[in-house]
Design a protein around this motif. Structure first.
Motif, PDB file in Angstrom:
ATOM      1  N   ILE A 203      21.274  10.319 -39.314  1.00 55.18           N
ATOM      2  CA  ILE A 203      20.274  11.223 -39.877  1.00 55.18           C
ATOM      3  C   ILE A 203      19.056  10.493 -40.423  1.00 55.18           C
ATOM      4  CG2 ILE A 203      21.907  13.073 -40.378  1.00 55.18           C
ATOM      5  CD1 ILE A 203      21.941  12.079 -43.317  1.00 55.18           C
ATOM      6  N   GLY A 204      19.092   9.176 -40.437  1.00 55.82           N
ATOM      7  CA  GLY A 204      17.956   8.451 -40.980  1.00 55.82           C
ATOM      8  C   GLY A 204      18.170   6.958 -41.002  1.00 55.82           C
ATOM      9  N   THR A 205      17.429   6.327 -41.889  1.00 56.71           N
ATOM     10  CA  THR A 205      17.404   4.869 -41.968  1.00 56.71           C
ATOM     11  C   THR A 205      17.508   4.423 -43.419  1.00 56.71           C
ATOM     12  OG1 THR A 205      15.910   4.869 -40.074  1.00 56.71           O
ATOM     13  CG2 THR A 205      16.055   2.832 -41.328  1.00 56.71           C
ATOM     14  N   ILE A 206      18.212   3.344 -43.619  1.00 58.22           N
ATOM     15  CA  ILE A 206      18.237   2.691 -44.920  1.00 58.22           C
ATOM     16  C   ILE A 206      17.000   1.806 -44.997  1.00 58.22           C
ATOM     17  CG2 ILE A 206      19.514   1.152 -46.454  1.00 58.22           C
ATOM     18  CD1 ILE A 206      20.919   3.845 -45.838  1.00 58.22           C
ATOM     19  N   GLU A 207      16.106   2.103 -45.930  1.00 56.41           N
ATOM     20  CA  GLU A 207      14.878   1.324 -46.065  1.00 56.41           C
ATOM     21  C   GLU A 207      15.073   0.082 -46.916  1.00 56.41           C
ATOM     22  OE1 GLU A 207      12.016   4.111 -47.576  1.00 56.41           O
ATOM     23  OE2 GLU A 207      11.619   4.903 -45.570  1.00 56.41           O
ATOM     24  N   LYS A 208      15.848   0.216 -47.995  1.00 57.31           N
ATOM     25  CA  LYS A 208      16.141  -0.911 -48.882  1.00 57.31           C
ATOM     26  C   LYS A 208      17.585  -0.783 -49.324  1.00 57.31           C
ATOM     27  CE  LYS A 208      11.500  -1.045 -50.794  1.00 57.31           C
ATOM     28  NZ  LYS A 208      10.679  -0.903 -51.996  1.00 57.31           N
ATOM     29  N   ILE A 209      18.254  -1.924 -49.398  1.00 56.72           N
ATOM     30  CA  ILE A 209      19.629  -1.934 -49.889  1.00 56.72           C
ATOM     31  C   ILE A 209      19.859  -3.283 -50.555  1.00 56.72           C
ATOM     32  CG2 ILE A 209      20.563  -2.690 -47.662  1.00 56.72           C
ATOM     33  CD1 ILE A 209      23.060  -0.889 -48.350  1.00 56.72           C
ATOM     34  N   ALA A 210      20.410  -3.250 -51.754  1.00 57.95           N
ATOM     35  CA  ALA A 210      20.626  -4.492 -52.489  1.00 57.95           C
ATOM     36  C   ALA A 210      21.643  -4.255 -53.595  1.00 57.95           C
ATOM     37  CB  ALA A 210      19.312  -4.983 -53.102  1.00 57.95           C
ATOM     38  N   GLU A 211      22.294  -5.330 -53.977  1.00 59.15           N
ATOM     39  CA  GLU A 211      23.147  -5.289 -55.160  1.00 59.15           C
ATOM     40  C   GLU A 211      22.270  -5.449 -56.396  1.00 59.15           C
ATOM     41  OE1 GLU A 211      26.331  -8.068 -55.323  1.00 59.15           O
ATOM     42  OE2 GLU A 211      27.237  -7.379 -53.463  1.00 59.15           O
ATOM     43  N   ASP A 212      22.609  -4.698 -57.429  1.00 61.68           N
ATOM     44  CA  ASP A 212      22.038  -4.954 -58.746  1.00 61.68           C
ATOM     45  C   ASP A 212      23.202  -4.997 -59.732  1.00 61.68           C
ATOM     46  OD1 ASP A 212      22.647  -2.288 -59.407  1.00 61.68           O
ATOM     47  OD2 ASP A 212      20.566  -1.630 -59.429  1.00 61.68           O
ATOM     48  N   ALA A 213      22.929  -4.996 -61.005  1.00 55.98           N
ATOM     49  CA  ALA A 213      24.000  -5.117 -61.996  1.00 55.98           C
ATOM     50  C   ALA A 213      24.967  -3.939 -61.952  1.00 55.98           C
ATOM     51  CB  ALA A 213      23.406  -5.248 -63.404  1.00 55.98           C
ATOM     52  N   ARG A 214      24.518  -2.778 -61.488  1.00 52.52           N
ATOM     53  CA  ARG A 214      25.353  -1.578 -61.466  1.00 52.52           C
ATOM     54  C   ARG A 214      26.181  -1.426 -60.197  1.00 52.52           C
ATOM     55  NH1 ARG A 214      23.383   4.664 -61.871  1.00 52.52           N
ATOM     56  NH2 ARG A 214      25.411   5.484 -62.462  1.00 52.52           N
ATOM     57  N   GLY A 215      25.587  -1.791 -59.048  1.00 50.61           N
ATOM     58  CA  GLY A 215      26.299  -1.582 -57.787  1.00 50.61           C
ATOM     59  C   GLY A 215      25.406  -1.797 -56.587  1.00 50.61           C
ATOM     60  N   LEU A 216      25.697  -1.063 -55.510  1.00 53.41           N
ATOM     61  CA  LEU A 216      24.952  -1.167 -54.262  1.00 53.41           C
ATOM     62  C   LEU A 216      23.880  -0.076 -54.253  1.00 53.41           C
ATOM     63  CD1 LEU A 216      24.736  -2.656 -51.541  1.00 53.41           C
ATOM     64  CD2 LEU A 216      26.244  -0.884 -50.595  1.00 53.41           C
ATOM     65  N   LYS A 217      22.653  -0.474 -54.536  1.00 50.07           N
ATOM     66  CA  LYS A 217      21.534   0.457 -54.639  1.00 50.07           C
ATOM     67  C   LYS A 217      20.898   0.649 -53.267  1.00 50.07           C
ATOM     68  CE  LYS A 217      17.490   1.523 -57.364  1.00 50.07           C
ATOM     69  NZ  LYS A 217      16.630   1.066 -58.451  1.00 50.07           N
ATOM     70  N   VAL A 218      20.604   1.912 -52.953  1.00 48.26           N
ATOM     71  CA  VAL A 218      20.096   2.283 -51.635  1.00 48.26           C
ATOM     72  C   VAL A 218      18.833   3.120 -51.779  1.00 48.26           C
ATOM     73  CG1 VAL A 218      20.622   3.640 -49.570  1.00 48.26           C
ATOM     74  CG2 VAL A 218      22.419   2.305 -50.662  1.00 48.26           C
ATOM     75  N   VAL A 219      17.836   2.812 -50.967  1.00 47.55           N
ATOM     76  CA  VAL A 219      16.683   3.686 -50.763  1.00 47.55           C
ATOM     77  C   VAL A 219      16.695   4.015 -49.280  1.00 47.55           C
ATOM     78  CG1 VAL A 219      14.170   3.913 -50.838  1.00 47.55           C
ATOM     79  CG2 VAL A 219      15.367   2.614 -52.629  1.00 47.55           C
ATOM     80  N   ALA A 220      16.698   5.319 -48.963  1.00 51.63           N
ATOM     81  CA  ALA A 220      16.841   5.735 -47.573  1.00 51.63           C
ATOM     82  C   ALA A 220      15.883   6.864 -47.240  1.00 51.63           C
ATOM     83  CB  ALA A 220      18.284   6.169 -47.309  1.00 51.63           C
ATOM     84  N   ARG A 221      15.760   7.091 -45.943  1.00 57.96           N
ATOM     85  CA  ARG A 221      14.900   8.148 -45.438  1.00 57.96           C
ATOM     86  C   ARG A 221      15.696   9.004 -44.463  1.00 57.96           C
ATOM     87  NH1 ARG A 221      11.662   5.225 -42.538  1.00 57.96           N
ATOM     88  NH2 ARG A 221      12.534   5.847 -40.556  1.00 57.96           N
ATOM     89  N   ILE A 222      15.644  10.320 -44.660  1.00 55.25           N
ATOM     90  CA  ILE A 222      16.191  11.253 -43.677  1.00 55.25           C
ATOM     91  C   ILE A 222      15.028  11.629 -42.770  1.00 55.25           C
ATOM     92  CG2 ILE A 222      17.249  13.512 -43.280  1.00 55.25           C
ATOM     93  CD1 ILE A 222      18.658  13.238 -45.948  1.00 55.25           C
ATOM     94  N   ASP A 223      15.217  11.455 -41.480  1.00 54.22           N
ATOM     95  CA  ASP A 223      14.105  11.543 -40.541  1.00 54.22           C
ATOM     96  C   ASP A 223      13.533  12.935 -40.338  1.00 54.22           C
ATOM     97  OD1 ASP A 223      14.108   8.790 -40.062  1.00 54.22           O
ATOM     98  OD2 ASP A 223      15.683   8.998 -38.567  1.00 54.22           O
ATOM     99  N   ARG A 224      14.349  13.945 -40.312  1.00 55.48           N
ATOM    100  CA  ARG A 224      13.848  15.279 -39.995  1.00 55.48           C
ATOM    101  C   ARG A 224      14.068  16.221 -41.172  1.00 55.48           C
ATOM    102  NH1 ARG A 224      17.143  13.814 -36.282  1.00 55.48           N
ATOM    103  NH2 ARG A 224      18.587  15.503 -36.668  1.00 55.48           N
ATOM    104  N   MET A 225      12.973  16.747 -41.695  1.00 58.78           N
ATOM    105  CA  MET A 225      13.066  17.665 -42.834  1.00 58.78           C
ATOM    106  C   MET A 225      13.888  18.905 -42.508  1.00 58.78           C
ATOM    107  SD  MET A 225      11.717  16.891 -45.733  1.00 58.78           S
ATOM    108  CE  MET A 225      11.336  18.453 -46.475  1.00 58.78           C
ATOM    109  N   GLU A 226      13.889  19.328 -41.257  1.00 62.17           N
ATOM    110  CA  GLU A 226      14.593  20.554 -40.899  1.00 62.17           C
ATOM    111  C   GLU A 226      16.090  20.339 -40.694  1.00 62.17           C
ATOM    112  OE1 GLU A 226      13.225  18.601 -37.110  1.00 62.17           O
ATOM    113  OE2 GLU A 226      12.279  19.057 -39.018  1.00 62.17           O
TER     114      GLU A 226
END
Length: 133
Positions: free
Chosen positions: A52-75
């Protein structure tokens, strides 16, 4: 991109047992993240036939596995459900590279990461989307 939405959240939280009593330790994703040369797919409910999309950023921080993602189609159904707050869980597909059994469960210290999924019911309750734009 006008036909997409972005979100941020955590696909995993460190040191908190999930419903299967797996505990992800800090640093467990470090090797797999440093070795990736292509973006991870974003799947719907762990279904490889429903990217359904792409992971734009993914990294470990002090809390856990942080993700920034995009869903490609709004519909898409996933985008609609996310915007309506009907789904907010995050999860990930993996293979344990190194783990240890303890009194509290299986401790995962090295993981090969294959995908991140938007899910209805994450095994780790706190693995959630926290921001949608």
């Amino acid at each position: 991109m006008a036909n997409s939405i972005r979100f941020a959240g955590y696909a995993s939280l460190f040191d908190i047992p999930d419903a299967d009593r797996d505990i992800i330790r800090p640093g467990a994703f470090a090797a797999t993240l440093s070795q990736r040369d292509q973006p991870l797919p974003l799947l719907w409910q762990h279904r490889p036939d429903q990217a359904i999309g792409t992971i734009e950023k993914i990294a470990e921080d002090a809390r856990g596995l942080k993700v920034v993602a995009r869903i490609d189609r709004m519909e898409s159904r996933a985008a609609s459900m996310l915007l309506a707050k009907e789904v907010s869980g995050l999860s990930f597909g993996y293979r344990a590279r190194e783990s240890h059994q303890s009194d509290i469960g299986r401790e995962l210290v090295a993981i090969d990461l294959f995908e991140v999924s938007l899910v209805t019911h994450p095994l780790q309750y706190g693995a959630r989307v926290h921001f949608v734009a």
